[in-house]
Design an enzyme around this catalytic site. Structure first.
Site, mmCIF file in Angstrom:
data_model
loop_
_atom_site.group_PDB
_atom_site.id
_atom_site.type_symbol
_atom_site.label_atom_id
_atom_site.label_comp_id
_atom_site.label_asym_id
_atom_site.label_seq_id
_atom_site.Cartn_x
_atom_site.Cartn_y
_atom_site.Cartn_z
ATOM 1 N N ARG A 112 -5.112 13.123 -5.486
ATOM 2 C CA ARG A 112 -6.391 12.849 -5.218
ATOM 3 C C ARG A 112 -7.440 13.878 -5.392
ATOM 4 O O ARG A 112 -8.447 13.438 -5.558
ATOM 5 C CB ARG A 112 -6.305 11.854 -4.020
ATOM 6 C CG ARG A 112 -7.715 11.448 -3.221
ATOM 7 C CD ARG A 112 -8.051 10.089 -3.936
ATOM 8 N NE ARG A 112 -9.185 9.637 -3.388
ATOM 9 C CZ ARG A 112 -10.402 10.051 -3.245
ATOM 10 N NH1 ARG A 112 -10.730 11.125 -3.842
ATOM 11 N NH2 ARG A 112 -11.291 9.315 -2.384
ATOM 12 N N ASP A 136 -6.998 -1.231 -7.246
ATOM 13 C CA ASP A 136 -7.570 -1.939 -6.165
ATOM 14 C C ASP A 136 -7.870 -3.515 -6.499
ATOM 15 O O ASP A 136 -8.367 -3.708 -7.733
ATOM 16 C CB ASP A 136 -8.607 -0.981 -5.826
ATOM 17 C CG ASP A 136 -9.095 -1.178 -4.353
ATOM 18 O OD1 ASP A 136 -8.463 -0.949 -3.385
ATOM 19 O OD2 ASP A 136 -9.650 -2.465 -4.031
ATOM 20 N N ARG A 175 -1.367 6.040 0.286
ATOM 21 C CA ARG A 175 -1.805 6.298 1.749
ATOM 22 C C ARG A 175 -0.983 7.270 2.175
ATOM 23 O O ARG A 175 -1.640 8.160 3.093
ATOM 24 C CB ARG A 175 -1.676 4.965 2.119
ATOM 25 C CG ARG A 175 -2.974 3.989 2.059
ATOM 26 C CD ARG A 175 -2.743 3.105 3.088
ATOM 27 N NE ARG A 175 -4.481 2.581 3.146
ATOM 28 C CZ ARG A 175 -4.444 1.262 3.785
ATOM 29 N NH1 ARG A 175 -3.362 0.748 4.473
ATOM 30 N NH2 ARG A 175 -5.549 0.917 4.002
ATOM 31 N N TYR A 214 -15.884 -10.371 -0.349
ATOM 32 C CA TYR A 214 -16.470 -8.911 -0.598
ATOM 33 C C TYR A 214 -17.680 -8.960 -1.251
ATOM 34 O O TYR A 214 -18.606 -8.341 -0.930
ATOM 35 C CB TYR A 214 -15.370 -8.139 -1.366
ATOM 36 C CG TYR A 214 -14.371 -7.479 -0.709
ATOM 37 C CD1 TYR A 214 -14.991 -6.337 0.155
ATOM 38 C CD2 TYR A 214 -13.188 -7.535 -0.332
ATOM 39 C CE1 TYR A 214 -13.753 -5.533 1.246
ATOM 40 C CE2 TYR A 214 -12.179 -7.006 0.309
ATOM 41 C CZ TYR A 214 -12.509 -6.018 1.033
ATOM 42 O OH TYR A 214 -11.711 -5.406 1.902
ATOM 43 N N ARG A 265 0.854 -1.183 -0.174
ATOM 44 C CA ARG A 265 0.124 -0.023 -0.016
ATOM 45 C C ARG A 265 0.638 1.269 0.111
ATOM 46 O O ARG A 265 0.494 2.468 0.431
ATOM 47 C CB ARG A 265 -1.013 0.007 1.120
ATOM 48 C CG ARG A 265 -2.002 -1.390 1.377
ATOM 49 C CD ARG A 265 -2.765 -1.502 -0.059
ATOM 50 N NE ARG A 265 -3.755 -0.362 -0.193
ATOM 51 C CZ ARG A 265 -4.903 -0.274 0.410
ATOM 52 N NH1 ARG A 265 -5.078 -1.421 1.286
ATOM 53 N NH2 ARG A 265 -5.707 0.610 0.012
HETATM 54 O O1 CP3 Z 1 -0.253 -1.119 -2.706
HETATM 55 C C1 CP3 Z 1 -0.535 0.137 -3.442
HETATM 56 O O2 CP3 Z 1 -0.196 1.057 -2.913
HETATM 57 C C2 CP3 Z 1 -1.214 -0.026 -4.426
HETATM 58 C C3 CP3 Z 1 -2.666 0.278 -4.570
HETATM 59 C C4 CP3 Z 1 -3.601 -0.598 -3.683
HETATM 60 C C5 CP3 Z 1 -4.855 -0.221 -3.479
HETATM 61 N N1 CP3 Z 1 -5.558 -1.134 -2.913
HETATM 62 C C6 CP3 Z 1 -5.398 1.328 -3.302
HETATM 63 C C7 CP3 Z 1 -6.188 1.900 -2.556
HETATM 64 C C8 CP3 Z 1 -3.513 -1.840 -3.412
HETATM 65 C C9 CP3 Z 1 -2.695 -2.933 -3.569
HETATM 66 C C10 CP3 Z 1 -4.980 -2.242 -2.828
HETATM 67 C C11 CP3 Z 1 -5.233 -3.565 -2.424
HETATM 68 C C12 CP3 Z 1 -6.438 -3.774 -1.506
HETATM 69 N N2 CP3 Z 1 -7.687 -3.021 -1.568
HETATM 70 C C13 CP3 Z 1 -6.637 -4.845 -0.461
HETATM 71 C C14 CP3 Z 1 -5.637 -5.914 -0.399
HETATM 72 C C15 CP3 Z 1 -4.445 -5.390 0.753
HETATM 73 C C16 CP3 Z 1 -4.788 -5.130 2.089
HETATM 74 O O3 CP3 Z 1 -4.811 -4.276 2.499
HETATM 75 O O4 CP3 Z 1 -5.252 -6.130 2.800
HETATM 76 C C17 CP3 Z 1 -8.177 -4.751 0.004
HETATM 77 C C18 CP3 Z 1 -8.300 -5.511 1.171
HETATM 78 C C19 CP3 Z 1 -8.577 -3.459 -0.662
HETATM 79 C C20 CP3 Z 1 -9.936 -3.272 -0.620
HETATM 80 C C21 CP3 Z 1 -10.030 -1.789 -0.002
HETATM 81 N N3 CP3 Z 1 -9.679 -0.715 -0.980
HETATM 82 C C22 CP3 Z 1 -10.286 -0.938 1.248
HETATM 83 C C23 CP3 Z 1 -10.670 -1.939 2.226
HETATM 84 C C24 CP3 Z 1 -10.241 0.118 1.108
HETATM 85 C C25 CP3 Z 1 -10.668 1.352 2.249
HETATM 86 C C26 CP3 Z 1 -9.621 1.361 2.972
HETATM 87 C C27 CP3 Z 1 -8.062 1.769 2.681
HETATM 88 O O5 CP3 Z 1 -7.438 1.120 2.160
HETATM 89 O O6 CP3 Z 1 -7.892 3.182 2.274
HETATM 90 C C28 CP3 Z 1 -9.880 0.658 -0.278
HETATM 91 C C29 CP3 Z 1 -9.607 1.997 -0.908
HETATM 92 C C30 CP3 Z 1 -8.184 2.185 -1.414
HETATM 93 N N4 CP3 Z 1 -7.445 1.300 -2.099
HETATM 94 C C31 CP3 Z 1 -7.611 3.471 -1.279
HETATM 95 C C32 CP3 Z 1 -6.378 3.242 -2.042
HETATM 96 C C33 CP3 Z 1 -5.594 4.306 -2.364
HETATM 97 C C34 CP3 Z 1 -8.181 4.503 -0.439
HETATM 98 C C35 CP3 Z 1 -9.344 5.334 -1.304
HETATM 99 C C36 CP3 Z 1 -9.219 6.729 -1.108
HETATM 100 O O7 CP3 Z 1 -8.413 7.367 -1.672
HETATM 101 O O8 CP3 Z 1 -10.294 7.134 -0.985
#
Ligand code: CP3
Length: 348
Positions: A42, A79, A33, A157, A29
């Site tokens: 963003r 994602d 983030r 999911y 991530r």
């Molecule tokens: O690794 C990276 O930085 C690449 C991008 C990436 C995102 N999601 C971007 C994202 C990756 C590899 C993921 C994978 C992902 N997404 C997983 C597996 C990894 C893990 O954490 O176990 C899961 C379970 C998700 C599902 C998901 N997406 C959730 C639960 C959320 C909300 C909480 C959070 O992580 O912020 C997301 C949203 C998400 N995915 C964001 C980003 C940058 C935030 C969205 C925003 O900017 O509002």
């Protein structure tokens, strides 16, 4: 990419179990983030999905941690939930809350209505384009990681409609509707294979499968409903090294040893010795500093990182035990990365 070019990169050398002077480091991530640059980018988009579907922006978010932190690999900004969407199950990303599916899978007809395989994967052209743009911009600096969610996590999911405290809807389904569960898992698997092949064709040098909810299942259920699909996916894509990160699945390491992947990701609940004893000598291990260690002062982070390096020894790709938390101080992240980059195996 030919094997010859591949072997020039520290990260790919480590992934292929070739000699390296230090382990490579990247952070799950890392894209999207922690960096202020990401938040600025963003702000140009109404929501997360619009951002993900704009290849130039996704590419910029992918490059930011490489430029800013000097990590040894880039991971494409996307994602895991793009797969359910491509199969016909739409989701919303609720601001500061996470994903929500307005409609969930309940009955056989819901599963039958889903698209799968190439037809679904073709809807993810925007991810392939983001990979192509990123690959060009990286110009060989560091390898590019593609990824997908593991079938069990995606099924969870699709049935829960979002995150969950207990995952009882998804777990219950495996007992009450095992045949339907397998049909759905196979549809997700077929789509994921076509999708990951598309990512490799677009330039991904390595693939990671995120099984974020692996630890929710009992060992027997994980063996039956998760491992065979991970194995199918890995076997279908021999072209690049693959990492399986099954969070919480310390109990499944012997099963994961049989999956044709090169790298096993570890969370912070598992010691490298415990994992090594169960996966054998061939796999590379990835992980596993507690992301919360990065909130500490620099000398604490440095000591914790060095201790991790020592306990893993060789055949290691450095990472955290799960994704970095959004409010982690950048200085802590830098200390972690720089400590690894200054380390040499011959110094221990
Ligand atoms: O690794 C990276 O930085 C690449 C991008 C990436 C995102 N999601 C971007 C994202 C990756 C590899 C993921 C994978 C992902 N997404 C997983 C597996 C990894 C893990 O954490 O176990 C899961 C379970 C998700 C599902 C998901 N997406 C959730 C639960 C959320 C909300 C909480 C959070 O992580 O912020 C997301 C949203 C998400 N995915 C964001 C980003 C940058 C935030 C969205 C925003 O900017 O509002």
């Amino acid at each position: 990419m030919s094997i010859e070019t591949q072997t020039q990169h520290l990260f790919l050398r480590a992934a292929l179990n070739l000699p390296v002077e230090r382990p490579p480091v990247w952070i799950m991530r890392q894209a999207g983030r922690i960096l202020p640059q990401y938040r600025a980018l963003r702000a140009h988009f109404p929501d997360f999905k619009a951002f993900v579907k704009t290849p130039e922006a996704a590419s910029e978010a992918t490059l930011q941690p490489v430029d800013e932190l000097g990590v040894d690999a880039a991971i494409i900004f996307s994602d895991i939930l793009v797969i359910p969407e491509a199969m016909g199950l739409d989701y919303e990303m609720v601001e500061s809350k996470g994903p929500r599916f307005p409609k969930v899978i309940e009955h056989a007809a819901d599963i039958a209505a889903l698209d799968a395989g190439q037809i679904a994967a073709d809807r993810l052209e925007y991810v392939y384009e983001a990979l192509r743009v990123t690959k060009k911009a990286l110009d060989g600096r560091v390898p590019l990681i593609g990824f997908a969610g593991a079938p069990w996590t995606i099924l969870a999911y699709m049935l829960e409609g979002g995150g969950s405290k207990t995952f009882s809807k998804a777990r219950r389904f495996l007992y009450t509707e095992p045949v339907l569960a397998h049909i759905l898992l196979q549809k997700i698997t077929d789509t994921t294979i076509a999708y990951l092949k598309g990512q490799v064709a677009a330039g991904a040098d390595l693939l990671q499968l995120f099984d974020s909810w692996a630890g929710e299942l009992p060992p027997a259920q994980y063996r039956m409903f998760a491992v065979p699909y991970l194995a199918q996916i890995c076997a279908a894509i021999p072209e690049v090294p693959k990492t399986v990160f099954a969070k919480g699945a310390w109990f499944a390491l012997e099963d994961l040893a049989e999956v044709p992947c090169q790298i096993i990701g570890l969370d912070w609940n598992t010691t490298p010795a415990f994992a090594r004893a169960r996966v054998g000598s061939d796999k590379v291990l990835q992980g596993n500093l507690d992301p919360c260690a990065l909130y500490a002062d620099n000398s604490t982070i440095e000591l914790a990182t060095l201790e991790m390096l020592r306990t893993f020894g060789r055949q290691h790709i450095v990472n955290l035990g799960h994704g970095v938390y959004p409010d982690t101080p950048l200085e802590g992240v830098r200390t972690f990365v720089n400590t690894v980059k200054a380390f040499r195996y011959d110094s221990i």
